[in-house]
Design an enzyme around this catalytic site. Sequence first.
Site, short mmCIF file in Angstrom:
data_model
loop_
_atom_site.label_atom_id
_atom_site.label_comp_id
_atom_site.label_asym_id
_atom_site.label_seq_id
_atom_site.Cartn_x
_atom_site.Cartn_y
_atom_site.Cartn_z
N HIS A 168 36.93 4.72 29.03
CA HIS A 168 37.02 6.07 29.07
C HIS A 168 38.10 6.52 28.02
O HIS A 168 38.65 5.52 27.64
CB HIS A 168 37.64 6.53 30.30
N CYS A 255 42.88 7.12 37.40
CA CYS A 255 41.49 7.01 38.14
C CYS A 255 41.82 7.27 39.52
O CYS A 255 40.89 7.70 40.24
CB CYS A 255 40.73 5.89 37.92
#
Length: 263
Positions: A168, A255
């Site tokens: 990411h 996250c």
Amino acid sequence: MSFSTRFTHAITRAPSASITRGLRAVDTSTPDLALMQAHHAAYIATLRETGATVVELPPLDAYPDSVFVEDTALCLPQGAVVLRPGAPSRLGEAAEMAPHLLALYAQVVQITQPDSFIEGGDILVTDREILVGRSARTNAAGIAELTRLTAPWGHSVREVHTPPGVLHFKTDCSLLDADTILSTRRLSASGCFTGYRIIDVAQGEDAAANTIRFNDLILMPAGFPGTRDAIIAAGFTVREIGNSECAKLDGGMSCLSLRFTPS
Ligand code: CIR
């Protein structure tokens, strides 16, 4: 007040026993659930230490990666956007999150187009803009739909690129304050943070780039002393949280929560 660093709420989800089947780019070893639970508890306690309300959701066995709640939604001051994760095994996690956002926010909208994919790990919100990294999980259609949904709330989206081989965009960067970004050199070298103050992670510590600024604290993964000392030297208050088990699944500090002030 900086809406990208000050929050009244966070949502987390307990890791499930199925976490051992979580997605990973490279299989180093199986995550230890008990140790992950201990790290997760320390993470939640640290969020609460800042005075925030933390909503703890129960584990979802059907979704091995569901502890990584950030990928399911984007939370902004005006409302929340339910996302469409690009990993097929994670797509259903967004619908599991939606009711919890509807319970807290007056406005909740959704990414709906079948060809749109976008995960929260690719989205960095600063007070001036929303940066979205195109990646293996986030595509142009997803970014275009997010741009359309957030424009009426006064936000502008800027597309940037995630370094090759990196899961990411935010695997490689995080916001330390409204104007300061912690980044790996491979990402900051792209020039995408021009206009911000950049603190580079220490040599050999790329895995330290994913931190969160949550109210007065920076939560960062334990074990990266060079980067920790650089952040402290820049005047921030740091809490180190064990991340060895989430790291086996390419997960980090951002996250593990959705962070927001509901409208
Ligand atoms: C995945 O591959 O989707 C998970 N194993 C890790 C997700 C990490 N999420 C994030 O960085 N926002």
